[in-house]
Design an enzyme around this catalytic site. Structure first.
Site, mmCIF file in Angstrom:
data_model
loop_
_atom_site.group_PDB
_atom_site.id
_atom_site.type_symbol
_atom_site.label_atom_id
_atom_site.label_comp_id
_atom_site.label_asym_id
_atom_site.label_seq_id
_atom_site.Cartn_x
_atom_site.Cartn_y
_atom_site.Cartn_z
ATOM 1 N N ASP A 125 0.858 -1.188 0.000
ATOM 2 C CA ASP A 125 0.000 0.000 0.000
ATOM 3 C C ASP A 125 0.896 1.240 0.000
ATOM 4 O OD1 ASP A 125 -1.855 1.986 0.363
ATOM 5 O OD2 ASP A 125 -2.591 1.271 2.302
ATOM 6 N N ASP A 151 -3.655 2.386 -5.392
ATOM 7 C CA ASP A 151 -2.328 2.361 -4.760
ATOM 8 C C ASP A 151 -2.082 1.119 -3.892
ATOM 9 O OD1 ASP A 151 -3.852 2.944 -2.446
ATOM 10 O OD2 ASP A 151 -2.213 4.110 -1.598
ATOM 11 N N GLU A 152 -2.830 0.059 -4.169
ATOM 12 C CA GLU A 152 -2.784 -1.107 -3.294
ATOM 13 C C GLU A 152 -2.890 -2.402 -4.088
ATOM 14 O OE1 GLU A 152 -5.704 -1.926 0.162
ATOM 15 O OE2 GLU A 152 -6.092 0.061 -0.637
HETATM 16 N N1 DCP Z 1 -8.523 8.491 -1.368
HETATM 17 C C1 DCP Z 1 -9.532 9.428 -1.556
HETATM 18 N N2 DCP Z 1 -10.515 9.567 -0.617
HETATM 19 C C2 DCP Z 1 -10.510 8.796 0.492
HETATM 20 C C3 DCP Z 1 -9.500 7.834 0.696
HETATM 21 C C4 DCP Z 1 -8.496 7.712 -0.261
HETATM 22 O O1 DCP Z 1 -9.550 10.100 -2.577
HETATM 23 N N3 DCP Z 1 -11.475 8.954 1.386
HETATM 24 C C5 DCP Z 1 -7.432 8.412 -2.367
HETATM 25 C C6 DCP Z 1 -6.318 9.293 -1.915
HETATM 26 C C7 DCP Z 1 -5.275 8.349 -1.410
HETATM 27 C C8 DCP Z 1 -5.515 7.124 -2.239
HETATM 28 O O2 DCP Z 1 -6.922 7.101 -2.513
HETATM 29 O O3 DCP Z 1 -3.977 8.881 -1.563
HETATM 30 C C9 DCP Z 1 -5.096 5.847 -1.567
HETATM 31 O O4 DCP Z 1 -5.860 5.631 -0.389
HETATM 32 P P1 DCP Z 1 -5.258 5.039 0.924
HETATM 33 O O5 DCP Z 1 -6.369 4.642 1.782
HETATM 34 O O6 DCP Z 1 -4.213 4.019 0.615
HETATM 35 O O7 DCP Z 1 -4.569 6.316 1.622
HETATM 36 P P2 DCP Z 1 -3.153 6.952 1.392
HETATM 37 O O8 DCP Z 1 -2.336 6.203 0.411
HETATM 38 O O9 DCP Z 1 -3.331 8.392 1.091
HETATM 39 O O10 DCP Z 1 -2.510 6.884 2.830
HETATM 40 P P3 DCP Z 1 -1.924 5.608 3.583
HETATM 41 O O11 DCP Z 1 -0.477 5.928 3.820
HETATM 42 O O12 DCP Z 1 -2.695 5.522 4.857
HETATM 43 O O13 DCP Z 1 -2.109 4.422 2.704
HETATM 44 MG MG MG Z 2 -2.150 4.103 0.517
#
Ligand code: DCP
Ligand code: MG
Length: 415
Positions: free
Chosen positions: A12, A107-108
């Site tokens: 992730d 991203d996962e």
């Molecule tokens: N995303 C979004 N709205 C949300 C959650 C996520 O648009 N409510 C988008 C933005 C994030 C991406 O999806 O960058 C990936 O989601 P993740 O849950 O993996 O969150 P992040 O990668 O940002 O943070 P983490 O380090 O917790 O994985």
């Molecule tokens: Mg993420």
């Protein structure tokens, strides 16, 4: 080494959208950054970098609240095209370690590296019971960082998908967390029950009422009290999960031939109960559409399945003009087939299902420019709503159709 041992990674990316912004504009580095929402406080936060999270800013939070928590943060407009581009780059790196990559979102992904080797790592290495798996995880993290110019990820290494996903979240950012083989139960025991898949605030409350706070409490309880509290099927399901049992394989995109959703109704639906039927078809179409989008897939054929109380089952399918990942289009096709091509007379309905096949990773639309722009907009709106749902639970964005039903009554046999 047992024959059936599998080595699964869950990867992730850390604060993905923000990290991409920092990559493209290094002057943002070290400062709190928020993507989504305007500096005037409209909209919601898509994600925040770790500097902004220290102030309590989180995904799906109203921008106005984020500004109050962290007025110094830089608020940026999302650039979905750029994120997809970087996502493709990162996924192509995943593909260098194994052909078995199951994308979960932008991203996962899950990677099955059971059969993978790493140059320079002897074939007989067996760190934590995972062969070269742990070394692969570390190498993958370094390579993503190097080849993207600085993006970091967190990785869980485990014997199944469920445990790997829990693990990757425990030491973010840039963490590699290993669930030692054979110690799965011990690994889960100290975690709060919300870490178990499918335990939301409501279930957690019910479980706390019977004295279960930690996964370990559930493990000690045993299967029968769980079944009494949650019902036979759900009780047994959670009994498996609390001990870390999960046999689902990693499914690559090419292997996914169709995506579907169906439900058997303990209390049959009356054919005249139009509202419930419509709501159920909509709910299933919505789930199917969200799963398509999570895998960046579009489907050309919509299927409807229905079974009456005498077990007479029909399946119908309809081709769309162009592949879709939108709930509205799937629902319209499913309802059309139900109205015109299913006739159970007065018999009640015991099962409904909606599915999509003819899947493709390329939408290939034969539409004029205006229509294709409109569709792309609808799809990016849908993608944003998916992300919110993922983060704060499926109820986050209640669509009008479902909302109507929630207010009045729940469909018979619904969970
Ligand atoms: N995303 C979004 N709205 C949300 C959650 C996520 O648009 N409510 C988008 C933005 C994030 C991406 O999806 O960058 C990936 O989601 P993740 O849950 O993996 O969150 P992040 O990668 O940002 O943070 P983490 O380090 O917790 O994985
Ligand atoms: Mg993420």
């Amino acid at each position: 080494m047992p024959e059936s041992r599998r080595i699964i990674l869950h990867v992730d990316m850390d604060a993905f959208y923000c990290s991409v912004e920092e990559l493209d504009n290094p002057s943002l580095k070290g400062r709190p950054v928020v993507v989504g929402g305007t500096p005037e406080g409209r909209g919601v936060v898509a994600t925040a970098n770790y500097a902004a999270r220290e102030f309590g800013v989180r995904s799906a939070m109203p921008a106005a609240r984020a500004i109050r928590l962290c007025p110094r943060a830089e608020f940026l407009r999302p650039r979905p095209k750029r994120y997809s581009e970087v996502s493709r780059e990162v996924f192509s790196i995943f593909g260098k370690y194994t052909p078995l990559v199951e994308p979960l979102s932008i991203d996962e992904a899950f990677l099955d590296v059971t059969g993978s080797r790493l140059p320079g790592v002897p074939a007989n290495v067996d760190e934590d019971g995972y062969g070269a798996g742990v070394a692969i995880a570390r190498a993958l993290r370094e390579r993503v960082e190097k080849e993207t110019g600085g993006l970091t990820c967190s990785i869980g290494v485990a014997s199944n998908k469920y445990l790997a996903k829990i693990a990757s979240d425990l030491r973010k950012p840039r963490g590699v967390v290993i669930v030692p083989l054979g110690a799965e139960e011990e690994f889960l025991a100290p975690l709060p029950i919300e870490k178990i898949w499918g335990v939301g605030p409501k279930k957690a409350e019910r479980l706390r009422a019977i004295g279960i706070d930690l996964v370990g409490d559930m493990q000690r309880l045993g299967v029968e009290p769980l079944q009494r509290a949650l019902g036979d099927e759900t009780g047994e399901h959670f009994w498996r999960l609390c001990r870390g049992v999960d046999h689902r394989p990693v499914v690559t995109e090419q292997e996914v031939k169709s995506i579907s959703q169906e439900k058997t109704y303990g209390q049959f639906l009356a054919p005249a109960d139009r509202e419930t039927i419509e709501r159920e078809l909509f709910r299933m179409s919505d789930k199917v559409a969200a799963r398509l989008r999570a895998r960046e897939l579009w489907g050309r054929t919509v299927q409807l399945k229905a079974r009456d109380e005498k077990f007479h089952t029909v399946t119908r399918s309809a081709s769309l003009d162009s592949p879709t990942c939108l709930v509205e289009e799937i629902y319209r096709a499913a309802l059309g087939m139900f109205d015109e091509r299913v006739d159970f007379g007065d018999l009640r309905i015991r099962l409904l299902g909606v599915g999509v096949s003819g899947l493709t990773g390329e939408p290939r639309r034969q539409l004029d420019f205006f229509d294709s722009g409109r569709l792309q907009q609808a799809e990016s709106m849908a993608a944003i709503s998916d992300a919110v749902c993922r983060k704060i639970g499926d109820k986050a964005i209640l669509r009008a159709k479902m909302l109507e039903g929630e207010k009045e009554k729940k469909p018979p046999g619904s969970d």
